[in-house]
Each structure stands twice: as structure tokens, then as C-alpha cells.
Design a protein around this motif. Structure first.
Motif, PDB file in Angstrom:
ATOM      1  N   GLY A   1       0.808  -1.221   0.000  1.00 53.51           N
ATOM      2  CA  GLY A   1       0.000   0.000   0.000  1.00 53.51           C
ATOM      3  C   GLY A   1       0.835   1.261   0.000  1.00 53.51           C
ATOM      4  N   SER A   2       0.421   2.226   0.807  1.00 50.63           N
ATOM      5  CA  SER A   2       1.158   3.493   0.841  1.00 50.63           C
ATOM      6  C   SER A   2       1.056   4.113   2.226  1.00 50.63           C
ATOM      7  CB  SER A   2       0.578   4.465  -0.197  1.00 50.63           C
ATOM      8  OG  SER A   2      -0.776   4.730   0.093  1.00 50.63           O
TER       9      SER A   2
ATOM     10  N   HIS B   1      -2.136   5.158   6.552  1.00 48.92           N
ATOM     11  CA  HIS B   1      -1.733   3.966   5.805  1.00 48.92           C
ATOM     12  C   HIS B   1      -2.905   3.541   4.943  1.00 48.92           C
ATOM     13  CE1 HIS B   1      -1.246  -0.562   5.437  1.00 48.92           C
ATOM     14  NE2 HIS B   1      -0.419   0.005   4.580  1.00 48.92           N
ATOM     15  N   GLN B   2      -2.730   3.598   3.628  1.00 46.41           N
ATOM     16  CA  GLN B   2      -3.761   3.109   2.709  1.00 46.41           C
ATOM     17  C   GLN B   2      -3.320   1.735   2.214  1.00 46.41           C
ATOM     18  OE1 GLN B   2      -6.905   4.095   1.302  1.00 46.41           O
ATOM     19  NE2 GLN B   2      -6.640   1.996   0.575  1.00 46.41           N
TER      20      GLN B   2
ATOM     21  N   THR C   1     -10.398   0.711   5.298  1.00 47.00           N
ATOM     22  CA  THR C   1     -10.223   2.087   4.820  1.00 47.00           C
ATOM     23  C   THR C   1      -8.900   2.606   5.386  1.00 47.00           C
ATOM     24  OG1 THR C   1     -11.617   2.667   6.645  1.00 47.00           O
ATOM     25  CG2 THR C   1     -12.629   2.713   4.480  1.00 47.00           C
ATOM     26  N   PRO C   2      -8.418   3.740   4.973  1.00 38.94           N
ATOM     27  CA  PRO C   2      -7.150   4.234   5.481  1.00 38.94           C
ATOM     28  C   PRO C   2      -7.104   4.234   7.012  1.00 38.94           C
ATOM     29  CG  PRO C   2      -7.940   5.650   3.733  1.00 38.94           C
ATOM     30  CD  PRO C   2      -9.022   4.629   3.992  1.00 38.94           C
ATOM     31  N   GLU C   3      -5.967   3.793   7.517  1.00 44.34           N
ATOM     32  CA  GLU C   3      -5.831   3.718   8.964  1.00 44.34           C
ATOM     33  C   GLU C   3      -5.083   4.936   9.475  1.00 44.34           C
ATOM     34  OE1 GLU C   3      -3.473   0.255   9.117  1.00 44.34           O
ATOM     35  OE2 GLU C   3      -5.074  -1.027   8.342  1.00 44.34           O
ATOM     36  N   ALA C   4      -5.679   5.646  10.406  1.00 48.19           N
ATOM     37  CA  ALA C   4      -4.956   6.744  11.045  1.00 48.19           C
ATOM     38  C   ALA C   4      -4.002   6.126  12.076  1.00 48.19           C
ATOM     39  CB  ALA C   4      -5.922   7.681  11.732  1.00 48.19           C
ATOM     40  N   ILE C   5      -2.750   6.515  12.024  1.00 48.98           N
ATOM     41  CA  ILE C   5      -1.750   5.956  12.930  1.00 48.98           C
ATOM     42  C   ILE C   5      -1.361   7.040  13.932  1.00 48.98           C
ATOM     43  CG2 ILE C   5       0.537   4.913  13.063  1.00 48.98           C
ATOM     44  CD1 ILE C   5       0.192   4.267  10.049  1.00 48.98           C
TER      45      ILE C   5
END
Ligand SMILES: Nc1ncnc2c1ncn2[C@@H]1O[C@H](COP(=O)(O)OP(=O)(O)OP(=O)(O)O)[C@@H](O)[C@H]1O
Ligand SMILES: [Mg+2]
Length: 309
Positions: free
Chosen positions: A218-219, A230-231, A304-308
Motif C-alpha cells: 500500500g502506501s 496507511h492506505q 479504509t485508510p488507517e490513522a496511525i
């Protein structure tokens, strides 16, 4: 139609072959399929945008050879405005040999050719008139820096696809708003495998957002006032990953044009790149807008995108 996005950078001809397994040194392997198709990070990102319905134009150069004619024809067929695609006399075009194995992994052998893009006289006018985004790569640095400076003066947003760390790139970075780099670039930039540290270092040049793409992993992105995102890559059975990064950039720029949040932009870009892997060739299965939308609506259960942090 007047272009909303201008790309300045590489356009190449890709000769792609699909093999079951890579042969050992001095061995031969029969190709299951063979394809000749235009490629190059900026050129394929523009094709992505065009398929999504965005008017685009390219500033670049091809040689006065048959490869150059095929490169131009491929872009023309995809509705990329080629008014500023020069055919340099007595020069050769960029060309790449791409081998793709049964798992979709690719190896690329390429020659940069001798044709060099130059800044066309009409570029300042175009930037002032219709263009909202300028997309660049880091191969031909001098014209890229000149174009990025012009864009800054006209308040045109700049995006850079940096795949390989090359000397002098730090002279371009201060003029970039959105930096989307490969994992290899990030690793060489920071001297170790630590995408987050690389992003922090790259952000110090002034970009609004920096993303490192990490293939099937991913990215990772960070931006001003945004938590790290993190996508994940979408789980697809990849036939060919050639051009995934280029198509990701096209999807990313589409999100910028819509003024979407960074999260939504990254998810859309990852969907474009995943759909691209369905067939041999960097461009063969670049999706249309409707396909991306249907794919995303079927992926509601997907992370879905994870907020870290
Ligand atoms: N096998 C895969 N399956 C699904 N998505 C993928 C796969 N490989 C890549 N992607 C998507 O494409 C994005 C970009 O890929 P990658 O990091 O390989 O780009 P890159 O290194 O710039 O490669 P290139 O420029 O050669 O296309 C990834 O972040 C991911 O979203
Ligand atoms: Mg790339």
C-alpha cells in the motif's frame, strides 16, 4: 478542450513479455504473450486522468524514430494533447523491455534515449489560463525545475513522481506541493528502510503532503496537519503490476482536482492502481471513472485508510 493537467516528463515505448518463470543466465524462455505499448511515469499518469475524463496535455520529447511515432500515436489515441510533444531531430526515443512473471512481478530494462524535453514558449500562457496541476518526474531535472517555478508563479499545484533518487533532486523539491515517491526513492533518500523518517525528511522541503508507495503493502502518507495515513493496497489477483505507481499518481491527481480529503484521494488512487493490474501492460486496463466507483462501492468491507498515532 483546454487542459486541466499538464505533465512534463518521460514518455517511453514499453515492449512487454509475459513468462511463466524467469530463465537462468544463458537460458531461454518462451513468452506467453507480447505487447508493445506506450509507457513512462508522467505519460501513463496522464492517460489515467484522460480515461477518468480529465483534459490533459503532455510536454515531452521523443526521437525521430519509429518508437517515437508509436509513443505519440498511443498518447493521441488516449486523447492526450500532444501539441507540446516534440520530435527531436537525430535523436532516439526512450524504450523499455519489461518482463512479467506468473505472479505479476515485473523487471524493467530501459534506455533513456537522447531526446530531451524543453520548456515550450506557450507553457506560461497555458499555466495561467486553464491548468490547475503540473505533474513532473525527476529524470529531466532542468526543464522540471523551470516548469515548477513557472507553476509556482501562477499558483498552479505541482505533483512529483520520484521513482529513483538522482543527484540534484533537492533543487526541485522546494517547488513541489504533493510528493508521491517510490519505496526505493524513500529508502535511498534516508539511507535506510524507514518510510516514516523519509516522509518527515521530505516534508521539510515544504510539500503539503508526502506519500511513499510500497507496492502490495500500500502506501504511507503524511501532510500538514494530518495524522499519518496507511492506505492498504486492494487485494486483487494481479496479472501485471507495471505502471501501478504511474496510475496511482493519475488517481491521486484526480482526487486533488476534486478537492477531496487526503484519505479519500489515497483510497481512490489505490483503487485505480489495483484495477490497472488486471492485464498485461501499464495502460491496458487503466479504469474509467465508472469502473473505479463500482469497484470502491463493492469494497465497503475493505479496510479504509488507517490513522496511525
Ligand atoms: N500487487 C498489487 N495489488 C494491488 N495494488 C497494487 C499492487 N502493486 C501495487 N499496487 C498499488 O499501486 C501503488 C503503487 O505501487 P508501487 O509502490 O509498486 O509503485 P512504484 O514503485 O512507483 O512502481 P512503478 O512506478 O514501477 O509502477 C501501491 O501503493 C498500491 O496501491
Ligand atoms: Mg513509480
Amino acid at each position: 478542450m483546454k487542459p486541466l493537467v499538464i505533465g512534463l516528463g518521460q514518455c517511453s515505448l514499453d515492449i512487454l513479455g509475459q513468462v511463466d518463470n524467469y530463465p537462468a543466465l544463458d537460458e531461454k524462455a518462451e513468452l506467453n504473450s507480447l505487447l508493445v505499448q506506450g509507457g513512462g511515469p508522467v505519460a501513463t499518469a496522464l492517460v489515467t486522468l484522460s480515461r477518468l475524463g480529465v483534459p490533459v496535455a503532455i510536454v515531452g520529447a521523443v526521437g525521430d524514430d519509429d518508437f517515437g511515432r508509436q509513443i505519440r500515436e498511443g498518447l493521441f489515441q488516449e486523447n492526450v494533447d500532444c501539441t507540446y510533444l516534440l520530435q527531436s531531430p537525430q535523436s532516439s526515443s526512450q524504450v523499455a523491455f519489461v518482463t512479467v512473471d506468473a505472479q505479476g512481478h515485473r523487471n524493467i530494462f530501459w534506455h533513456r534515449g537522447t531526446a530531451h524535453p524543453v520548456i515550450p514558449e506557450g507553457l506560461p500562457g497555458l499555466l495561467a489560463d486553464s491548468v490547475r496541476i503540473l505533474h513532473l518526474d525527476g529524470l529531466h531535472l532542468d526543464p522540471a525545475i523551470a516548469a515548477a517555478k513557472l507553476a509556482r508563479r501562477q499558483a498552479v499545484t505541482t505533483v512529483l513522481d520520484a521513482g529513483t533518487l538522482r543527484p540534484g533532486i533537492e533543487d526541485l523539491l522546494p517547488f513541489i506541493d504533493h510528493l508521491v515517491v517510490s519505496e526505493k526513492f524513500a529508502r535511498h533518500f534516508i539511507g535506510k528502510k524507514d518510510p516514516e523518517a523519509a516522509i518527515r525528511g521530505l516534508l521539510s522541503y515544504g510539500a503539503v503532503a508526502v506519500t511513499v508507495t510500497i507496492g502490495r503493502s500500500g502506501s504511507l502518507s503524511m501532510g500538514k496537519g494530518v495524522l499519518p495515513i496507511h492506505q492498504p493496497a486492494f487485494a486483487v489477483r494481479a496479472i501485471d503490476t507495471t505502471g501501478c505507481g504511474d496510475v496511482f499518481h493519475g488517481g491521486y491527481i484526480y482526487g486533488l482536482l476534486q478537492d477531496w480529503s487526503l484519505e479519500r484521494t489515497l483510497r481512490f488512487a489505490a483503487a485505480c492502481a489495483a484495477l490497472k493490474t488486471r492485464a498485461l501492460g501499464g495502460r491496458t486496463s487503466i479504469p474509467k471513472l465508472q469502473e473505479v466507483e463500482s469497484f470502491l462501492s463493492c469494497q465497503d468491507e475493505h479496510p479504509t485508510p488507517e490513522a496511525i498515532g
